[in-house]
Write an enzyme that holds these catalytic residues in place. Structure first.
Site, mmCIF file in Angstrom:
data_model
loop_
_atom_site.group_PDB
_atom_site.id
_atom_site.type_symbol
_atom_site.label_atom_id
_atom_site.label_comp_id
_atom_site.label_asym_id
_atom_site.label_seq_id
_atom_site.Cartn_x
_atom_site.Cartn_y
_atom_site.Cartn_z
ATOM 1 N N SER A 170 -1.666 -1.125 -4.139
ATOM 2 C CA SER A 170 -2.754 -0.366 -3.527
ATOM 3 C C SER A 170 -2.331 1.068 -3.222
ATOM 4 O O SER A 170 -1.238 1.306 -2.694
ATOM 5 C CB SER A 170 -3.191 -1.056 -2.228
ATOM 6 O OG SER A 170 -4.050 -0.236 -1.460
ATOM 7 N N ALA A 201 3.594 -0.279 -2.211
ATOM 8 C CA ALA A 201 3.331 -0.798 -3.555
ATOM 9 C C ALA A 201 4.559 -0.627 -4.446
ATOM 10 O O ALA A 201 4.884 -1.510 -5.250
ATOM 11 C CB ALA A 201 2.134 -0.093 -4.171
ATOM 12 N N HIS A 258 0.848 -1.193 0.000
ATOM 13 C CA HIS A 258 0.000 0.000 0.000
ATOM 14 C C HIS A 258 0.882 1.240 0.000
ATOM 15 O O HIS A 258 1.831 1.352 0.768
ATOM 16 C CB HIS A 258 -0.913 0.018 1.218
ATOM 17 C CG HIS A 258 -1.812 1.228 1.257
ATOM 18 N ND1 HIS A 258 -2.820 1.417 0.327
ATOM 19 C CD2 HIS A 258 -1.834 2.325 2.062
ATOM 20 C CE1 HIS A 258 -3.440 2.560 0.574
ATOM 21 N NE2 HIS A 258 -2.846 3.134 1.622
ATOM 22 N N SER A 259 0.557 2.192 -0.887
ATOM 23 C CA SER A 259 1.251 3.465 -0.993
ATOM 24 C C SER A 259 2.735 3.218 -1.300
ATOM 25 O O SER A 259 3.054 2.538 -2.271
ATOM 26 C CB SER A 259 1.041 4.271 0.294
ATOM 27 O OG SER A 259 1.389 5.615 0.118
ATOM 28 N N LEU A 260 3.651 3.742 -0.477
ATOM 29 C CA LEU A 260 5.068 3.452 -0.689
ATOM 30 C C LEU A 260 5.300 1.948 -0.801
ATOM 31 O O LEU A 260 6.126 1.495 -1.604
ATOM 32 C CB LEU A 260 5.891 4.016 0.478
ATOM 33 C CG LEU A 260 7.342 3.535 0.600
ATOM 34 C CD1 LEU A 260 8.174 3.999 -0.580
ATOM 35 C CD2 LEU A 260 7.941 3.990 1.925
#
Length: 257
Positions: free
Chosen positions: A119, A96, A92-94
């Protein structure tokens, strides 16, 4: 082969005979414990491993790493020791972006993940000129609260200041990352995003499809950067169903835990 804990890996529930290992990469400022609930929901069919970056929680005394490549280089060998089961990646975020770079390294080593879930992050080849990591502490706290919504907003600023070194390092890793063009991945990619995420437009999320030779799917949810905190069951259903499809039914789909 091992699924035991290490400095980098957290196995919260264990699974004696999992069909798949799902390796989960946290967001900027996040920790492996963010995925505790995911682990509880998917075990025992899927063994969930949370990645613990240095500079937080039980690794707080360790120097932070502020480069995506360095993080991916350190994490990949840990996963290559755990290839006795199919490996899926969720970031998720970083997380990903780090998961994407880990997938590249795994494939170079001859291990193709069964799927990459990306994500809350724009595709690696898209670019925004950002430098929040260079801002003062107050600005970083404001940014963290703006993206994290109610959860961070309820935290005292002094508590947030305690995790600022990790947050700043993570922001630097995310904002200084530059995609190096190369072969596309061979694993499917599922991009998940909130429809009101200031960090990701739907077009930027859709570009993830250009990074794989395999199948691509874009899942859009109502909400912002942390949409997944409010759509837990829908995200779990996406993970279960996708893992069932990419493992030819070996990993049980939703409703068959």
């Amino acid at each position: 082969m091992s699924s035991e804990n290490s400095a980098w890996i957290r196995n919260f529930h264990g699974a004696p005979d999992p069909h798949t290992r799902l390796v989960c990469f946290p967001h900027a400022g996040g920790a492996a414990t963010y995925y505790y609930g995911l682990s509880a929901a998917l075990t025992p069919s899927v063994e969930v491993l949370g990645v613990q970056y240095p500079g937080r929680q039980d690794r707080r005394a360790e120097p932070c790493l502020d480069d995506v490549g360095d993080l991916a280089d350190a994490i990949t060998p840990e996963l290559l020791e755990r290839t006795d089961r199919p490996i899926a990646l969720f970031g998720h975020s970083l997380g990903a972006t780090i998961a994407f770079e880990v997938a590249i390294r795994l494939e170079k080593a001859g291990v193709t993940p069964v799927v990459l879930f990306a994500s809350g992050r724009r595709a690696p080849s898209t670019f925004r000129d950002e430098n929040v990591w260079q801002a003062d502490d107050d600005a970083i706290i404001a940014s963290l609260k703006a993206m994290s919504g109610a959860t961070a907003a309820m935290l005292d600023d002094e508590i947030l200041r305690m995790i600022l070194p990790a947050v700043r390092a993570d922001y630097k890793a995310a904002e200084t990352y530059r995609y190096q063009p190369g072969p596309r991945l061979h694993c499917p990619i599922v991009a998940l995003t909130g429809d009101d995420d200031p960090q990701v437009t739907l077009n930027e999320a859709g570009v993830w499809g250009e990074h794989t030779e395999s199948d691509f799917e874009l899942k859009v949810f109502y909400g912002g950067h942390f949409y997944l905190d409010f759509h837990t069951e829908a995200v779990l259903d996406t993970i279960r169903t996708t893992l069932w499809e990419v493992t030819d039914g070996a990993a049980e789909p939703a409703g068959h835990q």
